[in-house]
Design a protein around this motif. Structure first.
Motif, PDB file in Angstrom:
ATOM      1  N   LEU A  88       3.647  18.016   3.557  1.00 21.22           N
ATOM      2  CA  LEU A  88       3.812  16.910   2.834  1.00 21.22           C
ATOM      3  C   LEU A  88       5.122  16.098   2.884  1.00 21.22           C
ATOM      4  CD1 LEU A  88       1.966  17.857  -0.337  1.00 21.22           C
ATOM      5  CD2 LEU A  88       0.852  16.564   1.400  1.00 21.22           C
ATOM      6  N   ALA A  89       6.063  16.804   3.772  1.00 19.95           N
ATOM      7  CA  ALA A  89       7.135  15.952   3.909  1.00 19.95           C
ATOM      8  C   ALA A  89       7.122  14.500   4.753  1.00 19.95           C
ATOM      9  CB  ALA A  89       8.128  16.732   4.482  1.00 19.95           C
ATOM     10  N   ASP A  90       5.754  14.749   5.333  1.00 18.24           N
ATOM     11  CA  ASP A  90       5.421  13.375   5.966  1.00 18.24           C
ATOM     12  C   ASP A  90       5.538  12.118   4.996  1.00 18.24           C
ATOM     13  OD1 ASP A  90       3.408  14.899   8.348  1.00 18.24           O
ATOM     14  OD2 ASP A  90       5.413  14.243   8.544  1.00 18.24           O
ATOM     15  N   ARG A  91       5.326  11.061   5.318  1.00 14.51           N
ATOM     16  CA  ARG A  91       5.231   9.913   4.578  1.00 14.51           C
ATOM     17  C   ARG A  91       4.278   9.958   3.516  1.00 14.51           C
ATOM     18  NH1 ARG A  91       7.000   5.020   3.734  1.00 14.51           N
ATOM     19  NH2 ARG A  91       5.674   3.354   3.040  1.00 14.51           N
ATOM     20  N   ASN A  92       4.504   9.753   2.155  1.00 15.78           N
ATOM     21  CA  ASN A  92       3.557   9.553   1.115  1.00 15.78           C
ATOM     22  C   ASN A  92       2.849   8.391   1.277  1.00 15.78           C
ATOM     23  OD1 ASN A  92       4.650  12.008   0.441  1.00 15.78           O
ATOM     24  ND2 ASN A  92       6.026  10.923  -1.220  1.00 15.78           N
ATOM     25  N   ALA A  93       1.827   8.205   0.371  1.00 15.80           N
ATOM     26  CA  ALA A  93       1.391   6.817   0.273  1.00 15.80           C
ATOM     27  C   ALA A  93       2.366   5.976  -0.226  1.00 15.80           C
ATOM     28  CB  ALA A  93       0.268   6.984  -1.070  1.00 15.80           C
ATOM     29  N   SER A  94       2.323   4.803   0.215  1.00 13.17           N
ATOM     30  CA  SER A  94       3.403   3.790  -0.164  1.00 13.17           C
ATOM     31  C   SER A  94       3.588   3.644  -1.708  1.00 13.17           C
ATOM     32  CB  SER A  94       3.244   2.612   0.689  1.00 13.17           C
ATOM     33  OG  SER A  94       2.992   2.563   1.834  1.00 13.17           O
ATOM     34  N   ALA A  95       2.310   3.663  -2.196  1.00  9.02           N
ATOM     35  CA  ALA A  95       2.466   3.420  -3.715  1.00  9.02           C
ATOM     36  C   ALA A  95       3.047   4.611  -4.558  1.00  9.02           C
ATOM     37  CB  ALA A  95       0.848   3.397  -4.217  1.00  9.02           C
ATOM     38  N   VAL A  96       3.752   5.456  -3.772  1.00  5.46           N
ATOM     39  CA  VAL A  96       4.390   6.419  -4.474  1.00  5.46           C
ATOM     40  C   VAL A  96       5.476   5.752  -5.355  1.00  5.46           C
ATOM     41  CG1 VAL A  96       6.497   8.066  -3.804  1.00  5.46           C
ATOM     42  CG2 VAL A  96       4.145   8.467  -3.366  1.00  5.46           C
ATOM     43  N   ALA A  97       5.865   4.686  -4.908  1.00  2.00           N
ATOM     44  CA  ALA A  97       7.179   3.997  -5.445  1.00  2.00           C
ATOM     45  C   ALA A  97       6.458   2.575  -5.912  1.00  2.00           C
ATOM     46  CB  ALA A  97       8.244   3.890  -4.464  1.00  2.00           C
ATOM     47  N   ILE A  98       7.734   1.771  -6.353  1.00  2.00           N
ATOM     48  CA  ILE A  98       7.074   0.402  -6.773  1.00  2.00           C
ATOM     49  C   ILE A  98       6.758  -0.551  -5.492  1.00  2.00           C
ATOM     50  CG2 ILE A  98       8.809   0.666  -8.698  1.00  2.00           C
ATOM     51  CD1 ILE A  98      10.505  -1.482  -7.028  1.00  2.00           C
ATOM     52  N   PHE A 113      -0.928   5.530  -5.725  1.00  2.00           N
ATOM     53  CA  PHE A 113      -2.073   6.628  -5.333  1.00  2.00           C
ATOM     54  C   PHE A 113      -1.370   7.908  -5.572  1.00  2.00           C
ATOM     55  CE2 PHE A 113      -3.838   3.161  -2.476  1.00  2.00           C
ATOM     56  CZ  PHE A 113      -5.295   3.555  -2.641  1.00  2.00           C
ATOM     57  N   HIS A 114      -1.953   8.823  -5.877  1.00  2.01           N
ATOM     58  CA  HIS A 114      -1.671  10.113  -5.834  1.00  2.01           C
ATOM     59  C   HIS A 114      -1.196  10.659  -4.352  1.00  2.01           C
ATOM     60  CE1 HIS A 114      -1.249  14.733  -6.671  1.00  2.01           C
ATOM     61  NE2 HIS A 114      -1.256  14.503  -7.827  1.00  2.01           N
ATOM     62  N   PRO A 115      -0.087  11.355  -4.216  1.00  2.00           N
ATOM     63  CA  PRO A 115       0.435  11.600  -2.811  1.00  2.00           C
ATOM     64  C   PRO A 115      -0.665  12.623  -2.111  1.00  2.00           C
ATOM     65  CG  PRO A 115       1.793  12.647  -4.262  1.00  2.00           C
ATOM     66  CD  PRO A 115       1.014  11.753  -5.207  1.00  2.00           C
ATOM     67  N   ASP A 137      -3.969  12.893  -2.884  1.00  2.00           N
ATOM     68  CA  ASP A 137      -5.444  12.820  -3.081  1.00  2.00           C
ATOM     69  C   ASP A 137      -5.520  11.214  -3.180  1.00  2.00           C
ATOM     70  OD1 ASP A 137      -8.108  12.616  -3.726  1.00  2.00           O
ATOM     71  OD2 ASP A 137      -8.223  14.141  -4.963  1.00  2.00           O
ATOM     72  N   ASN A 138      -6.175  10.909  -2.051  1.00  2.00           N
ATOM     73  CA  ASN A 138      -6.245   9.359  -2.147  1.00  2.00           C
ATOM     74  C   ASN A 138      -7.234   8.705  -3.432  1.00  2.00           C
ATOM     75  OD1 ASN A 138      -4.383   8.262  -0.407  1.00  2.00           O
ATOM     76  ND2 ASN A 138      -5.992   7.936   1.130  1.00  2.00           N
ATOM     77  N   ASN A 139      -7.890   9.846  -3.799  1.00  2.00           N
ATOM     78  CA  ASN A 139      -8.975   9.142  -5.003  1.00  2.00           C
ATOM     79  C   ASN A 139      -8.500   9.333  -6.341  1.00  2.00           C
ATOM     80  OD1 ASN A 139     -11.509   9.063  -3.266  1.00  2.00           O
ATOM     81  ND2 ASN A 139     -11.112  11.074  -2.759  1.00  2.00           N
ATOM     82  N   ILE A 140      -7.332   9.939  -6.412  1.00  2.00           N
ATOM     83  CA  ILE A 140      -6.510   9.796  -7.862  1.00  2.00           C
ATOM     84  C   ILE A 140      -5.514   8.772  -7.824  1.00  2.00           C
ATOM     85  CG2 ILE A 140      -5.279  11.083  -9.476  1.00  2.00           C
ATOM     86  CD1 ILE A 140      -8.081  12.007  -9.083  1.00  2.00           C
ATOM     87  N   ILE A 141      -5.645   7.738  -8.764  1.00  2.00           N
ATOM     88  CA  ILE A 141      -4.645   6.611  -8.853  1.00  2.00           C
ATOM     89  C   ILE A 141      -4.002   6.635 -10.213  1.00  2.00           C
ATOM     90  CG2 ILE A 141      -4.563   4.041  -8.848  1.00  2.00           C
ATOM     91  CD1 ILE A 141      -7.268   4.347  -7.178  1.00  2.00           C
ATOM     92  N   ALA A 142      -2.934   6.639 -10.228  1.00  2.00           N
ATOM     93  CA  ALA A 142      -2.160   6.219 -11.684  1.00  2.00           C
ATOM     94  C   ALA A 142      -2.155   4.982 -11.925  1.00  2.00           C
ATOM     95  CB  ALA A 142      -0.645   6.736 -11.681  1.00  2.00           C
ATOM     96  N   ILE A 143      -2.457   4.297 -12.797  1.00  2.00           N
ATOM     97  CA  ILE A 143      -2.692   2.868 -13.174  1.00  2.00           C
ATOM     98  C   ILE A 143      -1.985   2.738 -14.428  1.00  2.00           C
ATOM     99  CG2 ILE A 143      -4.318   0.782 -13.647  1.00  2.00           C
ATOM    100  CD1 ILE A 143      -6.644   2.525 -12.281  1.00  2.00           C
ATOM    101  N   PHE A 185       5.337   8.808  -7.806  1.00  2.00           N
ATOM    102  CA  PHE A 185       5.138  10.413  -7.759  1.00  2.00           C
ATOM    103  C   PHE A 185       6.116  11.242  -6.966  1.00  2.00           C
ATOM    104  CE2 PHE A 185       0.927   8.916  -8.769  1.00  2.00           C
ATOM    105  CZ  PHE A 185       0.245  10.012  -9.506  1.00  2.00           C
ATOM    106  N   SER A 186       6.596  12.320  -7.341  1.00  2.00           N
ATOM    107  CA  SER A 186       7.124  13.158  -6.608  1.00  2.00           C
ATOM    108  C   SER A 186       6.356  14.447  -6.114  1.00  2.00           C
ATOM    109  CB  SER A 186       8.274  13.910  -7.387  1.00  2.00           C
ATOM    110  OG  SER A 186       8.891  14.892  -6.468  1.00  2.00           O
TER     111      SER A 186
END
Length: 1102
Positions: free
Chosen positions: A680-690, A856-858, A860-866, A899-900
């Motif tokens: 997972l050292a590849d790029r996470n979902a962009s939503a990992v950050a603001i 987005f959870h890094p 699992d695209n189906n899990i979202i923190a809102i 997310f980390s």
């Protein structure tokens, strides 16, 4: 339709099938959309009835439903087109091109042009990609079917198994965020094969067979037991011989006249048409061999475009002092090289500055703990060689395998700070290879040796977990990997045998013979989809081959080796495209798709007969062992530029300590290492950050440079770089949309070829850079203007809004990691948009409360923190439309989430100026802390606090209008802080550069500042006169959001309050923003945090 009505439809389907009303039964299947008859679909595909195939499929999905349906319809229509060309029916081919294929031109114009050009060829097989047309005709179509089928699962596996294509199945529950591990996931047993289907191995795992009979490489992963996978236990087989018993079906009925078809009952989970909510599937790598359809924004890495981009030029020559035996670049700090030698030395180099940071001679750390055979061997002959050095996936550890029994593991803390972590007396005789892996979320060390065994050790404690026995000769190499969430290990022995092991005690799953049948190593391409091996026989015959994972056979053998190699050839892969090997006093390169030698480089001479080689992670640098204890560093243009940035820098341990170092191994860092090693050292979902804060785990590390001693020369005193004129940098104002008044959120797509903005009036804007003569790789740049893109339908992605003005709402969005979906809200319901068609796929969570931040959870695209405006955080599963957890800890609305994936935590921030850390497994709150606000600075009531993880995934940036700060996560301690002077304008936004070496910050006076991330010291300031027209006042137009390019560390974009977006890059002649400031008094951390902002004159000006 009610359950009773559906039950009736299935009774009618069964009756029609029994009475052999074939056309009617298939018509009803299609029109009802309740039952997809795979046997019928298969037969029509085999018979080439493409019109009927498309007609039948259209009852279940439409072209623009999702990216997989688009791909499968493209494949069907492409087959029709190619068959017309094959029959030389040009008029029909043109008709298909215009009526059926032109719709895809919107998404990939280059592909459509290439398809059109086939009309000009006498035989379309003259096109290189179609030269093998006929052998691979059905493969791609079925792969698309597989992905389309998995769109219908409630909980689809990230990479679906090809065998599930033939069953009405339900994928296993991913437990909110994590897919099941092999330990608790019985694997799919044998399934009878549908008649006549070609062998398909695109998605592995491979078919189970009693070992050691040779079987397809992808079959042994299915456990030797015949326990059914949970994914299959809930559904019946379709078209597979006999009927299956399923608890999910109340009235299973199998027509006696056709036992291969079973119609389920009306309340089966998988018989009705897809209903909202729709889940998001992770990108599946498809082996599309025939004019592969790709859509802009879906690539997962930046490919090298031509042999000119190979690292072929000698940029550095180093002398290690003894002969290098093994080398490995740091996975994050890509100019840090680890070296092991023939006398047991290990060296650590910063190749940019040519500085050797560490040199350690071999010694046993604790002789009393060593076995008697080792003690006796060392007394008899103390000579020891290094057989392998390797970094852990996150670079926090490295391992050294020696020719005598021993493995030593060091922890790495930056610069020259390495510490003894573990010493393991691993094997009797030599330890021939070493690797890191992560079964069951736990970082492990894998070793193999002369005692014919493979062993697995806990990387935290050194406890032995597994011993794999079965080889009949010394084990030469190991290659751990994972597919379908299944962890496994390939091993090779000196008798040429290849075996494969799961993390259990059930023995080897395969038994192959490697070409050369002697010293063989194996490696996957960077994306994990292609398997290669390189071997040398005792007679000096060398081979590099690619394996066909579906058949367990050699797919292609690369040519160009010397007839008799003088030693054992080493090889490496890079960028999912190139192979390299050291042979015949040179380095030889191949394109993975071409068996012919691409090019040969002698590195200006002086290489041994079989030089050892190693690419850095980005493929921009190549380390090559040279004669006389030398190491040559070869670079491509990007690699040379990378080295140049470090040319005048050196490392100093006292200066690297300024950021709190991680404990050598604590529970969180163990989890960190385990999670990172999952690839997972590849790029996470962009939503990992603001929004607009794109963390990236692919680039440079948290390097702490200092200016060399010559900076004491007063003529070379560091000076802040001021940019006041447009000619001093490259900037570009993007084409405008007149409907937009203010840019509220901004982000680059993960592929780096587009920018997405969300305006305050709830409209999204997408700018795409197209491939052309001036921009051959279609990446975002300030040198070429992009297109403000819209689909042919002309629709806009517009968020749901409430009765109140959208201008008053808090907008937020998050982009999936494959750029396929954007989730967005502007005060109303959350919308999920298809990025290709701009269609709204679903909406959910109507206010109140309203969503104010999305991530987005890094994994699992189906899990979202809102984050919500009522101060709660909801953990939501899109696919099952369910809130899994509700987190409470803030007192005002949520303004940031990150997310980390290393620490398995979620960091949240709110308008209450509080930062909280949550465990992302159980969602418990671990720590919280309020920001220390400067005295006399009262933030506005709407003041946001944003968070973004550093690429090391253990530190994070906090952005508040009163300060920039960097926190260490595990202790939640502020280790750096920058505060603007009292009279300065507030900070509007800030973000790390993609390599986390810089921080870009925008201010409400329209100034943009570039900081060195290592010490938060200002290095460059861009004044409003650079990008605002002379007739526009900076008091009227302010930058509100800033976004960093995901691959170019010196490029960023700015969203303004007047609806404009600007892209900035330094001049090509400069290559970077300003000059790094010196570190004062040996360590910037010696300056009290609250005073950092005023600690020097350049800061005071801010």
């Amino acid at each position: 339709m009610s359950s009773l009505s559906r039950e009736l439809v299935f009774l009618i389907l069964q009756f029609l099938d029994e009475e052999k009303f074939k056309e009617t039964v298939h018509k009803l299947e299609q029109e009802s959309g309740f039952f997809f008859n795979m046997k019928y679909f298969e037969d029509e595909v085999h018979n080439g009835n493409w019109d009927e195939v498309e007609k039948y499929l259209s009852g279940f999905t439409k072209v623009d439903d999702n990216r997989y349906s688009m791909k499968i319809f493209f494949e069907i229509r492409k087959q029709k087109y190619l068959e017309a060309l094959d029959k030389h029916d040009r008029s029909k081919a043109v008709d298909i091109l215009v009526k059926d294929l032109k719709v895809f031109a919107t998404f990939n114009e280059e592909l459509f042009k290439e398809i059109t050009q086939l009309l000009t060829l006498e035989n379309f097989r003259e096109n290189e990609q179609l030269s093998k047309y006929g052998d691979t005709k059905l493969r791609t179509l079925i792969n698309q079917s597989l992905n389309w089928q998995h769109q219908l699962c409630k909980n689809p596996r990230p990479n679906p198994d090809i065998k599930t294509l033939f069953v009405d199945h339900s994928c296993g529950q991913p437990n909110g965020a994590r897919a099941p591990s092999p330990a608790n996931n019985p694997l799919l047993g044998s399934l009878p094969k549908a008649g006549g289907f070609p062998p398909l191995g695109a998605h592995g795992p491979f078919q189970p067979t009693p070992a050691p009979v040779p079987i397809p490489l992808a079959g042994w992963m299915s456990n030797a037991t015949t326990v059914t996978h949970p994914a299959v236990s809930e559904g019946g087989a379709i078209g597979l011989g006999g009927p299956s018993i399923t608890a999910a079906l109340k009235h299973p009925r199998t027509p006696p006249s056709n036992p291969s078809v079973e119609y389920p009952s009306g309340d089966s989970d998988h018989v009705s048409k897809r209903t909202r909510p729709m889940g998001l599937s992770t990108e599946v790598n498809l082996p599309v061999n025939i004019l592969p359809v790709t859509f802009p924004g879906h690539s997962h890495g930046q490919a090298l475009n031509a042999p000119d981009d190979l690292p072929k030029n000698v940029a550095r020559t180093l002398n290690q002092g003894s002969s290098p035996m093994s080398m490995d670049f740091h996975p994050v700090q890509q100019t840090v090289l680890l070296v092991g030698t023939n006398v047991g030395d290990i060296g650590l180099w910063e190749v940019g500055s040519r500085e050797r940071l560490v040199l350690r001679n071999f010694k046993v750390w604790d002789l009393n703990q060593c076995s008697m055979p080792l003690q006796a061997a060392l007394v008899k002959d103390p000579g020891v060689s290094v057989n392998r050095v390797i970094w852990s996936p996150d670079g926090s550890l490295f391992g050294v395998a020696y020719s005598r029994h021993i493995v030593q593991i060091y922890s790495y803390h930056g610069g020259d700070d390495i510490r003894q972590h573990l010493e393991i007396d691993a094997h009797v005789g030599g330890v021939n290879d070493l690797a890191f892996s992560h079964p069951n979320k736990q970082l492990c060390v894998i070793t193999c040796g002369d005692d014919k065994t493979i062993k697995v050790w806990d990387a935290a404690t050194g406890t032995k977990q597994y011993t794999f026995e079965g080889h009949e000769a010394p084990v030469y190499s190991v290659c751990p990997h994972y597919k379908e969430n299944i962890q496994f290990i390939f091993s090779t022995a000196l008798d040429g045998k290849i075996k494969a092991w799961l993390y259990d005690n059930l023995g080897s799953r395969v038994d192959y013979d490697a070409p050369g049948r002697w010293c063989t190593t194996m490696a996957y391409s960077a994306d994990g989809t292609r398997l290669f091996s390189c071997g040398t026989s005792k007679d000096g015959e060398s081979y590099i081959v690619e394996w066909n994972e579906s058949e367990g056979a050699v797919k292609r053998t690369y040519q160009g080796f010397r007839k008799r190699s003088f030693g054992v050839v080493q090889f490496d892969t890079t960028k999912n495209r190139f192979l390299a090997a050291g042979d015949d006093f040179s380095i030889k390169f191949w394109d993975m798709d071409n068996v012919q030698l691409l090019t040969t480089v002698d590195a200006d001479g002086g290489l041994p007969a079989s030089p050892r080689i190693r690419f850095n992670k980005d493929g921009t640098l190549l380390a090559v062992s040279a004669n006389e204890n030398g190491i040559k560093i070869l670079g491509n243009p990007d690699g040379v530029r990378l080295l140049r940035t470090f040319e005048n820098l050196s490392y100093d341990a006292s200066r690297t300590s300024e950021v709190v170092t991680k404990p050598a191994m604590n529970p969180i860092s163990v989890a960190a290492a385990a999670a990172t090693s999952a690839g997972l050292a590849d790029r996470n979902a962009s939503a990992v950050a603001i929004s607009g804060m794109n963390g990236d785990a692919r680039n440079l590390g948290d390097v702490k440079p200092r200016i060399t001693e010559e900076s004491n020369d007063k003529s070379k005193i560091w000076k802040l770089t001021e940019i006041n004129e447009p000619s001093q940098c490259r900037s570009l104002r993007l084409p405008e949309n007149m409907r937009v008044t203010k840019i509220s959120r901004l982000i680059y797509t993960n592929s780096g070829n587009a920018i997405l903005a969300l305006a305050s009036n709830a409209i999204h804007l997408l700018w795409k850079w197209q491939r052309n003569d001036r921009n051959s790789i279609s990446k975002a740049t300030a040198s070429v203007s992009p297109q403000l893109w819209q689909p042919t339908s002309g629709i806009l992605m517009t968020n749901d809004v409430t009765d109140t003005s959208p201008e008053e709402a808090v907008p937020c969005f998050a982009l999936s990691k494959n750029d396929s979906y954007v989730m967005s809200a502007s005060g109303g319901k959350i919308s999920l948009f298809n990025m290709m068609t701009f269609k709204t796929m679903t909406t959910f969570m109507p206010p109140p409360p309203a969503a104010t931040f999305l991530a987005f959870h890094p994994q699992d695209n189906n899990i979202i923190a809102i984050g919500m405006d009522d101060s709660t955080i909801q953990i939501y599963n899109v696919r099952v439309d369910e809130v899994k957890s509700k987190l409470k800890g803030h007192s005002k609305r949520i303004t940031g989430l990150a997310f980390s994936h290393v620490l398995n935590v979620l960091v949240s921030s709110g308008a209450d100026a509080q930062v909280c850390v949550w465990n992302s497994d159980g969602w418990e709150k671990q720590k919280s802390r309020f920001l220390q606000l400067p005295a006399g600075r009262t933030p506005s009531s709407q003041s946001d606090t944003r968070v973004q993880f550093h690429q090391d995934q253990t530190h994070f940036l906090v952005v508040h209008e009163t300060q920039l700060a960097i926190f260490e996560t595990t202790k939640l301690e502020c280790v750096k802080q920058w505060v603007p002077r009292d009279s300065a304008a507030p900070i509007s936004h800030a973000t790390f550069s993609c390599d986390s070496q810089l921080v870009y910050a925008s201010f409400l006076d329209a100034t943009v500042c570039v900081f060195s991330a290592a010490n938060l010291r200002l290095r460059c300031r861009i004044n409003p006169s650079v990008y605002l027209p002379a007739n526009v006042s900076s008091s009227n137009v302010q930058p509100l959001v800033i976004a960093a390019h995901p691959q170019e560390p010196n490029q960023f974009a700015l969203g303004l309050s007047d609806g404009a977006v600007h892209v900035f890059e330094p001049l090509e002649s400069d290559g970077k923003w300003g000059v790094p400031p010196p570190v004062e008094n040996g360590s910037a951390s010696s300056v009290p945090a609250t005073q950092v902002g005023n600690s020097s004159s350049d800061q005071a000006q801010r």
